[in-house]
Every structure is written in C-alpha cells, then in structure tokens.
Scaffold this active site. Structure first.
Site, short mmCIF file in Angstrom:
data_model
loop_
_atom_site.label_atom_id
_atom_site.label_comp_id
_atom_site.label_asym_id
_atom_site.label_seq_id
_atom_site.Cartn_x
_atom_site.Cartn_y
_atom_site.Cartn_z
N LEU A 75 3.80 0.39 -10.09
CA LEU A 75 3.93 -0.28 -11.58
C LEU A 75 2.64 -1.96 -11.40
CD1 LEU A 75 7.30 -0.13 -12.51
CD2 LEU A 75 5.13 1.24 -14.14
N CYS A 76 2.09 -1.88 -10.60
CA CYS A 76 0.77 -2.47 -10.04
C CYS A 76 -0.33 -2.21 -11.24
CB CYS A 76 0.65 -2.53 -8.59
SG CYS A 76 1.73 -2.91 -7.85
N HIS A 77 -0.48 -3.63 -11.63
CA HIS A 77 -2.00 -3.49 -12.02
C HIS A 77 -2.91 -3.32 -11.17
CE1 HIS A 77 1.37 -5.83 -14.78
NE2 HIS A 77 0.14 -5.01 -16.12
N MET A 113 2.47 -8.43 -4.17
CA MET A 113 2.46 -6.70 -3.39
C MET A 113 1.35 -6.45 -3.14
SD MET A 113 5.80 -6.11 -4.33
CE MET A 113 5.53 -4.60 -3.40
N GLU A 114 0.08 -7.04 -3.34
CA GLU A 114 -1.03 -6.92 -2.43
C GLU A 114 -0.94 -7.37 -0.71
OE1 GLU A 114 -1.67 -5.67 -6.20
OE2 GLU A 114 -0.76 -7.68 -5.71
N ASP A 128 -0.13 3.86 14.31
CA ASP A 128 -1.01 4.91 13.99
C ASP A 128 -1.88 5.40 15.17
OD1 ASP A 128 -1.75 7.65 12.86
OD2 ASP A 128 -3.52 6.67 13.22
#
Length: 162
Positions: A75-77, A113-114, A128
């Site tokens: 739901l992030c833009h 969120m970014e 990794d």
C-alpha cells in the site's frame, strides 16, 4: 488514539488518497544492525571477503530498495525521492555493523517505509554476502529513528508521543 489509515470503514485494506494533501519536505531516518562473529566482521573491515566490498554492495542495495519500496510494500505510494543515503559503520566492540538510512523528498506522503526498507535491505545484503562464512548472523533491531514533515508531525526516538 490514531486510526489505522490503510483500513477503510468496512475493515478492508486500501491505499490512502493523498491527492488533497499539501506538498512538504519530508524526511525519515532508520537504523538496522547485523550481529556477527568477530572473524566475519574482520573480513568485512579488512576487505578480505571473497565476494568483494561488502559495505559498498550493501549501500547500493539499500539505495535501490528505497527507490523500489512501493513494489515491495503493497500500500505504499511510488515516490520521487530526492535523497537516499545509507551509511554503514563497523562496531568491532559489539561484533556488529550499524546501518543508518536517510530518505528525503518534497511530496504528499512520508518516507518512513523507504528509510526502513533501505536499512533492512542493506542488512539483508550483508547477510547474503557473508552467509558462506557464517550462517548464524542476527539482523536487528530495525527501527525508525526520526521523521519530519507532514500532518502527523515530527517523531524522534526517545520522545514521548501520544
């Protein structure tokens, strides 16, 4: 108490409509840690890891992840970020790497969120690249450190918010 903005009146998930919001400068900082054995950290610090420069690779991965957050978090833009910074610091006294990210834009929605995605993916990239020499590394905590701009106001870790 604040409402969950991504849940509508029917209890369904939806993308928030930001079309009516004013554009403001928004910024967020986040951090993540990767704990590891001293020997693994030493390989990163002295550049003897066979996969190359771990910090440079993790930095690029974090920057790329911030730019693609909207593809990962449903739901992030999609955002036109004006700045993404990912800094990595070896902390040999704690056998860990600290990652701090910063995201900024002038826009209608925040960049928390970014920033969290940038720090998280940088940490995952370290894992990794180093998993061949150590599989029991620990990622975390990952957290938002600060945000500014927007209707909900500013936030900084350690400050009380109701």
């Amino acid at each position: 108490m604040s409402q969950l903005t991504h849940i509508n009146a029917a209890g369904e998930a939806h993308m928030v409509d930001v079309s009516g919001k004013a554009e403001t400068v928004r910024e967020a900082r986040a951090e993540a840690y990767v704990e590891m054995q001293a020997t693994t950290l030493a390989m990163i610090i002295d550049g003897s890891h066979h996969k190359g420069d771990v910090f440079a690779t993790a930095r690029i991965a974090g920057i790329q992840a911030a730019k693609r957050t909207w593809e990962l978090i449903p739901l992030c833009h999609p955002l036109m970020l004006s700045k993404v910074e990912v800094n990595l610091q070896a902390q040999p006294e704690h056998n860990r790497v600290r990652i701090e990210s910063l995201c900024r834009l002038t826009g209608k929605t925040g960049v928390e969120m970014e920033a969290l995605t940038a720090a998280s993916v940088a940490a995952l990239t370290i894992y990794d690249m180093c998993k061949a020499v150590q599989k029991d590394m620990v990622i975390g905590p990952v957290r938002l450190l600060a945000k500014s701009g927007g209707k909900s106001g500013d936030f900084k870790v350690g400050e009380c918010h109701d």
